[in-house]
Scaffold this motif. Structure first.
Motif, PDB file in Angstrom:
ATOM      1  N   ASP A  40      34.079  20.479  12.891  1.00  0.00           N
ATOM      2  CA  ASP A  40      33.867  21.771  12.231  1.00  0.00           C
ATOM      3  C   ASP A  40      34.580  22.892  12.985  1.00  0.00           C
ATOM      4  O   ASP A  40      35.282  23.698  12.379  1.00  0.00           O
ATOM      5  CB  ASP A  40      32.361  22.098  12.169  1.00  0.00           C
ATOM      6  N   TYR A  41      34.350  22.948  14.288  1.00  0.00           N
ATOM      7  CA  TYR A  41      34.951  23.987  15.129  1.00  0.00           C
ATOM      8  C   TYR A  41      36.085  23.344  15.919  1.00  0.00           C
ATOM      9  O   TYR A  41      35.935  22.241  16.463  1.00  0.00           O
ATOM     10  CB  TYR A  41      33.912  24.575  16.085  1.00  0.00           C
ATOM     11  N   TRP A  42      37.211  24.043  16.021  1.00  0.00           N
ATOM     12  CA  TRP A  42      38.393  23.473  16.663  1.00  0.00           C
ATOM     13  C   TRP A  42      39.090  24.535  17.501  1.00  0.00           C
ATOM     14  O   TRP A  42      39.424  25.612  17.005  1.00  0.00           O
ATOM     15  CB  TRP A  42      39.344  22.943  15.591  1.00  0.00           C
ATOM     16  N   GLY A  47      31.991  20.369  17.342  1.00  0.00           N
ATOM     17  CA  GLY A  47      33.039  21.194  17.914  1.00  0.00           C
ATOM     18  C   GLY A  47      33.915  20.420  18.878  1.00  0.00           C
ATOM     19  O   GLY A  47      33.432  19.506  19.568  1.00  0.00           O
ATOM     20  N   GLN A  57      26.619  30.461  20.694  1.00  0.00           N
ATOM     21  CA  GLN A  57      26.530  30.859  19.290  1.00  0.00           C
ATOM     22  C   GLN A  57      25.155  30.523  18.718  1.00  0.00           C
ATOM     23  O   GLN A  57      24.552  29.504  19.064  1.00  0.00           O
ATOM     24  CB  GLN A  57      27.616  30.154  18.467  1.00  0.00           C
ATOM     25  N   TYR A 101      31.078  28.841  22.890  1.00  0.00           N
ATOM     26  CA  TYR A 101      30.619  28.014  21.771  1.00  0.00           C
ATOM     27  C   TYR A 101      29.120  27.725  21.893  1.00  0.00           C
ATOM     28  O   TYR A 101      28.364  27.834  20.915  1.00  0.00           O
ATOM     29  CB  TYR A 101      31.402  26.698  21.737  1.00  0.00           C
ATOM     30  N   ASP A 160      43.427  27.323  17.041  1.00  0.00           N
ATOM     31  CA  ASP A 160      42.178  27.194  16.297  1.00  0.00           C
ATOM     32  C   ASP A 160      42.382  26.284  15.089  1.00  0.00           C
ATOM     33  O   ASP A 160      43.467  25.711  14.882  1.00  0.00           O
ATOM     34  CB  ASP A 160      41.632  28.569  15.894  1.00  0.00           C
ATOM     35  N   GLU A 171      26.260  20.250  13.868  1.00  0.00           N
ATOM     36  CA  GLU A 171      27.459  21.074  13.887  1.00  0.00           C
ATOM     37  C   GLU A 171      28.360  20.508  14.970  1.00  0.00           C
ATOM     38  O   GLU A 171      27.923  20.293  16.100  1.00  0.00           O
ATOM     39  CB  GLU A 171      27.098  22.531  14.191  1.00  0.00           C
TER      40      GLU A 171
END
Length: 429
Positions: free
Chosen positions: A119-121, A97, A166, A163, A140, A95
């Protein structure tokens, strides 16, 4: 199958190598960096491959020289389809980020197709234009603005800790990219947290040799700059504490580095974009599973080597298109030297080979629109053993003509190896 390690990059902006205790800075402002450098692998001789924000970031994300991707200066977005670390880690089951400064897109908010595959921004393209020291605005992945409380370093660190906290089934690859200790462009100053600059100013009895001699904006800015460095180190400690709290430190590879250094307007009329040590040398360490206790890496290392090193440390095959080498495989490394491309202030190239620093530039080139030249002229030669502050330029000294010819041959070979067209190097007059 054994779970792959997590990977975290802690990336600062415009941080000189000699700001940390591991490089003998006397102010003792970086205990967390120094401890991790001793525990993991301190990369003692670490250099950027391009001393300006966007090009350095393009190299770190892709493992390719800025002239290869076309991102040879600021304000050139990463080309569509260019694979980044996010793609490589994602394909390996991670994953991914990204938090902080990006500087590889066309504007803010960064559209989804220019977010490098993460994936995460939670980021801004040019963070210094969307935020202030105590007002941090990030966007985001969908382009929604988020205003984060606290000093900017702390705001990004808080976001990173959220983050990390999570729940996830996959290992993570997180790229945490700060603006500090870069100057705040609009005011041309170095805004440390309240109280830090005054406290540190009282402790400064001297400056690094190049700054002590050449001056520039050192006495105006150095104490604020070092205040920003101090807060960054505290943030680094907070991230490590969070990993300890979550039980993930022993399973997380941590890389700390910076995109380029800072010469405080001593070499040109701003802070970087030159081949001097103050502009290109940065503090770097890598620590974590399989790395701790491995001792220092003393050979010259380039930012272009960090992407393959990260992939290698995580057990992921290094793609053939990457132009650097894993620092964890010394038998596969080429010569103990680094090649530097320079843009915006000049169209220049430099070679740091052993104790020698050798720089060339094309005085007729357009430094904003020309990515390279077919003809360079020698501009600088330094003996770094005798003159580490680079105060005695030997490029016109007749007794070094043979050495300069040898270094010109080496530099010409590195230009071609980086994928550029062959170029002549004209001796200094």
């Amino acid at each position: 199958m054994t779970k792959r390690p997590n990977v975290l990059v802690f990336f600062t902006d415009q941080q000189r190598w000699d700001t940390v205790g591991a490089h003998n800075n006397p102010l003792d402002l970086t205990p967390n960096f120094d401890r991790m450098a001793e525990m993991g692998r301190f990369i003692r001789n670490s250099f950027t491959c391009q001393p300006v924000c966007g090009p350095a970031r393009s190299a770190f994300q892709t493992g390719k020289y800025p002239t290869t991707t076309g991102c040879y200066r600021n304000d050139i977005p990463l080309p569509e389809g260019e694979k980044t670390l996010a793609h490589y880690f994602g394909e390996a089951g991670y994953e991914t980020g990204y938090i902080g400064k990006w500087h590889l897109a066309g504007g803010d908010p960064v559209p989804r197709d220019q977010q490098g595959g993460y994936d995460y921004w939670l980021a801004a393209n040019i963070l210094e234009f969307t935020s202030w020291p105590y007002q941090t605005d990030l966007f985001d992945g969908e382009g929604e603005r988020h205003r984060l409380p606290g000093y900017r370093v702390d705001a990004l660190t808080d976001a990173a800790i959220r983050y990390l906290d999570q729940k996830r089934e996959k290992p993570f690859f997180l790229f945490l990219s700060f603006l500090e200790p870069h100057h705040q462009n609009q005011h041309d100053n170095y805004p440390a947290p309240v109280g830090y600059a005054d406290r540190i100013a009282k402790r400064i009895s001297s400056y690094p040799d190049d700054l002590e001699t050449l001056g520039g904006t050192t006495r105006q800015h150095y104490h604020g700059y070092m205040g920003m460095v101090a807060r960054l180190d505290e943030a680094f400690g907070r991230v490590i504490d969070a990993l300890i709290s979550l039980g993930e430190l022993d399973n997380t590879i941590i890389l700390f580095s910076s995109d380029h250094g800072c010469h405080f307007k001593t070499r040109n009329d701003e802070y970087k974009r030159s081949g001097h040590e103050a502009s290109i040398r940065v503090p770097t360490l890598i620590a974590g599973p399989g790395l701790n206790g491995g001792g220092e890496i003393t050979r010259a290392a380039s930012l272009i080597d960090l992407p393959p090193t990260l992939l290698d440390a995580a057990g992921i095959d290094v793609p053939a298109e990457m132009q650097g080498y894993s620092l964890l495989r010394p038998d596969g490394l080429p010569e103990d030297e680094v090649f530097i491309q320079i843009s915006e202030s000049q169209v220049g190239r430099a070679l740091r080979s052993g104790k020698w620093k050798y720089c060339v530039a094309d005085p007729a080139a357009d430094s904003w629109n020309d990515s390279a030249s077919r003809s360079y002229t020698e501009t600088h030669l330094y003996d770094l053993d005798r003159d580490p502050a680079e105060l005695d330029n030997l490029v016109a000294a007749p007794e070094y003509a043979e050495l300069r010819a040898l270094l010109a041959k080496r530099l010409s070979a590195r230009i071609i190896a980086a994928g550029e067209e062959p170029a002549e190097i004209v001796p200094a007059d």
